[in-house]
Design a protein around this motif. Structure first.
Motif, PDB file in Angstrom:
ATOM      1  N   MET A  72      56.322  37.187  35.192  1.00 24.77           N
ATOM      2  CA  MET A  72      57.398  38.079  35.625  1.00 24.77           C
ATOM      3  C   MET A  72      56.878  38.989  36.725  1.00 24.77           C
ATOM      4  N   PRO A  73      57.461  38.901  37.934  1.00 27.44           N
ATOM      5  CA  PRO A  73      57.004  39.774  39.012  1.00 27.44           C
ATOM      6  C   PRO A  73      57.376  41.231  38.743  1.00 27.44           C
ATOM      7  N   ALA A  74      56.685  42.125  39.424  1.00 28.41           N
ATOM      8  CA  ALA A  74      57.069  43.528  39.382  1.00 28.41           C
ATOM      9  C   ALA A  74      58.412  43.706  40.074  1.00 28.41           C
ATOM     10  N   GLU A  75      59.147  44.713  39.644  1.00 29.63           N
ATOM     11  CA  GLU A  75      60.439  45.006  40.261  1.00 29.63           C
ATOM     12  C   GLU A  75      60.288  45.382  41.731  1.00 29.63           C
ATOM     13  N   THR A  76      59.107  45.836  42.119  1.00 31.15           N
ATOM     14  CA  THR A  76      58.853  46.246  43.495  1.00 31.15           C
ATOM     15  C   THR A  76      58.665  45.067  44.444  1.00 31.15           C
ATOM     16  N   GLU A  77      58.500  43.860  43.908  1.00 35.06           N
ATOM     17  CA  GLU A  77      58.347  42.689  44.777  1.00 35.06           C
ATOM     18  C   GLU A  77      59.701  42.284  45.353  1.00 35.06           C
ATOM     19  N   PRO A  78      59.712  41.507  46.459  1.00 38.10           N
ATOM     20  CA  PRO A  78      60.985  41.188  47.122  1.00 38.10           C
ATOM     21  C   PRO A  78      61.978  40.497  46.189  1.00 38.10           C
ATOM     22  N   HIS A  79      63.234  40.855  46.349  1.00 36.15           N
ATOM     23  CA  HIS A  79      64.309  40.271  45.562  1.00 36.15           C
ATOM     24  C   HIS A  79      65.108  39.280  46.400  1.00 36.15           C
ATOM     25  N   GLU A  80      65.567  38.224  45.747  1.00 38.36           N
ATOM     26  CA  GLU A  80      66.568  37.345  46.343  1.00 38.36           C
ATOM     27  C   GLU A  80      67.936  38.008  46.270  1.00 38.36           C
ATOM     28  N   ARG A  81      68.214  38.624  45.130  1.00 37.09           N
ATOM     29  CA  ARG A  81      69.460  39.357  44.926  1.00 37.09           C
ATOM     30  C   ARG A  81      69.368  40.186  43.654  1.00 37.09           C
ATOM     31  N   PHE A  86      64.127  37.130  34.915  1.00 40.50           N
ATOM     32  CA  PHE A  86      63.660  36.121  35.860  1.00 40.50           C
ATOM     33  C   PHE A  86      62.136  36.135  35.984  1.00 40.50           C
ATOM     34  N   VAL A  87      61.580  34.955  36.111  1.00 40.98           N
ATOM     35  CA  VAL A  87      60.141  34.780  36.286  1.00 40.98           C
ATOM     36  C   VAL A  87      59.909  33.807  37.436  1.00 40.98           C
ATOM     37  N   VAL A  88      58.684  33.780  37.937  1.00 41.82           N
ATOM     38  CA  VAL A  88      58.330  32.888  39.042  1.00 41.82           C
ATOM     39  C   VAL A  88      57.088  32.098  38.655  1.00 41.82           C
ATOM     40  N   GLY A  89      57.138  30.795  38.867  1.00 38.90           N
ATOM     41  CA  GLY A  89      55.995  29.942  38.589  1.00 38.90           C
ATOM     42  C   GLY A  89      55.496  29.280  39.862  1.00 38.90           C
ATOM     43  N   THR A  90      54.235  28.890  39.863  1.00 42.13           N
ATOM     44  CA  THR A  90      53.643  28.193  41.004  1.00 42.13           C
ATOM     45  C   THR A  90      53.082  26.864  40.529  1.00 42.13           C
ATOM     46  N   GLY A  91      53.542  25.776  41.141  1.00 43.30           N
ATOM     47  CA  GLY A  91      53.103  24.442  40.765  1.00 43.30           C
ATOM     48  C   GLY A  91      51.755  24.081  41.363  1.00 43.30           C
ATOM     49  N   THR A 109      56.942  45.653  33.330  1.00 43.51           N
ATOM     50  CA  THR A 109      55.692  45.009  33.716  1.00 43.51           C
ATOM     51  C   THR A 109      55.204  45.500  35.064  1.00 43.51           C
ATOM     52  N   ASP A 110      53.903  45.394  35.275  1.00 43.54           N
ATOM     53  CA  ASP A 110      53.323  45.702  36.580  1.00 43.54           C
ATOM     54  C   ASP A 110      53.324  44.483  37.487  1.00 43.54           C
ATOM     55  N   GLY A 111      53.793  43.340  36.993  1.00 48.37           N
ATOM     56  CA  GLY A 111      53.807  42.114  37.785  1.00 48.37           C
ATOM     57  C   GLY A 111      52.504  41.346  37.746  1.00 48.37           C
ATOM     58  N   LEU A 112      51.486  41.921  37.093  1.00 47.99           N
ATOM     59  CA  LEU A 112      50.173  41.277  36.998  1.00 47.99           C
ATOM     60  C   LEU A 112      49.800  40.987  35.549  1.00 47.99           C
ATOM     61  N   GLY A 113      50.810  40.993  34.681  1.00 51.90           N
ATOM     62  CA  GLY A 113      50.577  40.596  33.295  1.00 51.90           C
ATOM     63  C   GLY A 113      50.475  41.720  32.288  1.00 51.90           C
ATOM     64  N   THR A 114      50.592  42.978  32.749  1.00 50.82           N
ATOM     65  CA  THR A 114      50.590  44.103  31.818  1.00 50.82           C
ATOM     66  C   THR A 114      52.031  44.454  31.468  1.00 50.82           C
ATOM     67  N   PHE A 115      52.319  44.569  30.174  1.00 51.91           N
ATOM     68  CA  PHE A 115      53.688  44.850  29.729  1.00 51.91           C
ATOM     69  C   PHE A 115      53.719  46.060  28.817  1.00 51.91           C
ATOM     70  N   LEU A 116      54.795  46.833  28.941  1.00 47.43           N
ATOM     71  CA  LEU A 116      55.103  47.925  28.028  1.00 47.43           C
ATOM     72  C   LEU A 116      56.241  47.495  27.123  1.00 47.43           C
ATOM     73  N   VAL A 117      56.101  47.745  25.818  1.00 47.77           N
ATOM     74  CA  VAL A 117      57.164  47.495  24.840  1.00 47.77           C
ATOM     75  C   VAL A 117      57.155  48.651  23.841  1.00 47.77           C
ATOM     76  N   ALA A 129      59.078  54.915  30.440  1.00 51.86           N
ATOM     77  CA  ALA A 129      57.971  54.729  31.383  1.00 51.86           C
ATOM     78  C   ALA A 129      58.222  53.498  32.228  1.00 51.86           C
ATOM     79  N   THR A 130      57.675  53.500  33.453  1.00 51.16           N
ATOM     80  CA  THR A 130      57.805  52.350  34.338  1.00 51.16           C
ATOM     81  C   THR A 130      56.600  52.265  35.258  1.00 51.16           C
ATOM     82  N   PHE A 131      56.194  51.043  35.590  1.00 53.94           N
ATOM     83  CA  PHE A 131      55.136  50.835  36.569  1.00 53.94           C
ATOM     84  C   PHE A 131      55.715  50.993  37.975  1.00 53.94           C
ATOM     85  N   THR A 132      55.003  51.739  38.819  1.00 57.00           N
ATOM     86  CA  THR A 132      55.384  51.833  40.230  1.00 57.00           C
ATOM     87  C   THR A 132      54.437  51.025  41.106  1.00 57.00           C
ATOM     88  N   ALA A 133      53.261  50.727  40.583  1.00 59.29           N
ATOM     89  CA  ALA A 133      52.251  49.925  41.261  1.00 59.29           C
ATOM     90  C   ALA A 133      51.213  49.562  40.211  1.00 59.29           C
TER      91      ALA A 133
END
Length: 354
Positions: free
Chosen positions: A1-10, A88-93, A150-158, A214-218
């Protein structure tokens, strides 16, 4: 799951049409529609947005939403698309190509709340999943998008009160939840907060969503709700959260930097203690849509948010009508990340940045 700060399609939202969102009077319905439209129209200035609209709300949506907002017909029970929509999540083949996935959690009315209806909302995530062309990833876990950050690098808050809620996931352990987050959203470390804010833990709340806490900003940096008034029960809650996070590290062992985001001066409404939170903002291409509350702290909070997201414009929307119904700006929005790798840009040429 990317960080919310990464580019969005929509971005994705849903239009309010349920009685318990619109309220009991014409004035309350006007208030709700005005708030949802203000958020959608603000987003449409910065990135594409699709709003899922129940047929019963079609005329009002067409009247209030900008022509830049795409409207999608589908049956709905409510309008909290962060929670009823996909994550939404993003995978790389192996060939290096990125692809879009959509995690469809089980939704059961925030833990089978007696006032909630979810016959349609239980299937609402399929709307964005199908129209986005994402690979569908079904999960057996009852969860909502507002219950994870998430921070987009695998760290999650729950929060323990959400994923371990016996009315959501009876019998599940922390290990079970973490394993499912590894499988679905690529978690490498899960940080458990003990609870959410006080109002959100009461009858019409979510039982403790993290996205007003709480939220990750970076990577390595967090904004955390800071209730400074000791008379409010959230003062104890946020002190505990700040202490816990200040002693934590992310998935790469980086100590977490905690930036306190002050709570509004407003402490109560006509129901009781408020959970007004500036943490509940939406980051999008070139900007941030943030909450305001006609409160003396609005300006200070806006400055803290602007400093947290350098190079992004900050637009504020009065969120009191949203919080009166159980959530905020982040709760009604969902990002669809871009799968095409972004060309590095300076803040001045990000889409939507002046």
């Amino acid at each position: 799951m990317p960080a919310e700060t990464e580019p969005h399609e929509r971005a994705w939202m849903a239009w309010p049409s349920a009685p318990y969102t619109l309220g009991e009077t014409a004035a309350e319905a006007e208030e709700a529609r005005t708030a949802w439209a203000a958020v959608a129209n603000a987003i449409s200035e910065l990135e594409p947005i699709s709003v899922v609209v129940d047929p019963s709300g079609r005329d009002e949506a067409r009247r209030r939403l900008s022509s830049a907002v795409e409207q999608v017909d589908a049956r709905l029970d409510d309008a909290w698309y962060r929670d009823i929509g996909p994550t939404f999540v993003v995978g790389t083949g192996a060939d290096g190509q990125r692809s879009l996935g959509a995690v469809n959690w089980v939704f059961n009315g925030w833990g089978q709340q007696e006032w909630a209806i979810w016959d349609n909302d239980a299937h609402a995530s399929g709307v964005a999943t199908d129209l986005s062309g994402a690979v569908r990833i079904d999960s057996p876990m009852v969860n909502e998008g507002g219950g994870i950050h998430t921070d987009g690098l695998g760290t999650f808050l729950v929060t323990e009160t959400v994923q371990l809620d016996p009315f959501r996931n009876p019998g599940w352990t922390k290990a079970d939840v973490e394993a499912e987050l590894v499988r679905t959203v690529g978690a490498r470390k899960v940080i458990w907060l003990p609870r959410g804010l006080t109002r959100d833990s009461e009858r019409f709340g979510t039982r403790g969503h993290v996205d007003i806490v709480a939220t990750f900003t970076a990577p390595g940096r967090l904004l955390v709700h800071d209730q400074r008034d000791e008379s409010h029960p959230d003062a104890a809650v946020t002190a505990e959260v700040v202490d816990l996070l200040s002693r934590e590290t992310d998935a790469d062992g980086r100590p977490l930097e905690v930036v306190r985001l002050p709570a509004p001066k407003t402490l109560v409404d006509d129901v009781g203690w408020v959970d007004y939170s500036y943490v509940n903002h939406f980051v999008l291409n070139g900007g941030v849509v943030a909450c305001s509350f006609d409160d003396p702290v609005d300006a200070e909070a806006r400055e803290v948010i602007a400093d947290a997201y350098p190079g992004r414009s900050v637009v504020t929307v009065d969120a009191r009508a949203l919080f009166a119904r159980g959530g905020g700006i982040h709760c009604i929005t969902q990002q669809q990340p871009a799968v095409t790798p972004a060309v590095p840009t300076s803040p001045t040429n990000e889409r939507g940045t002046p």
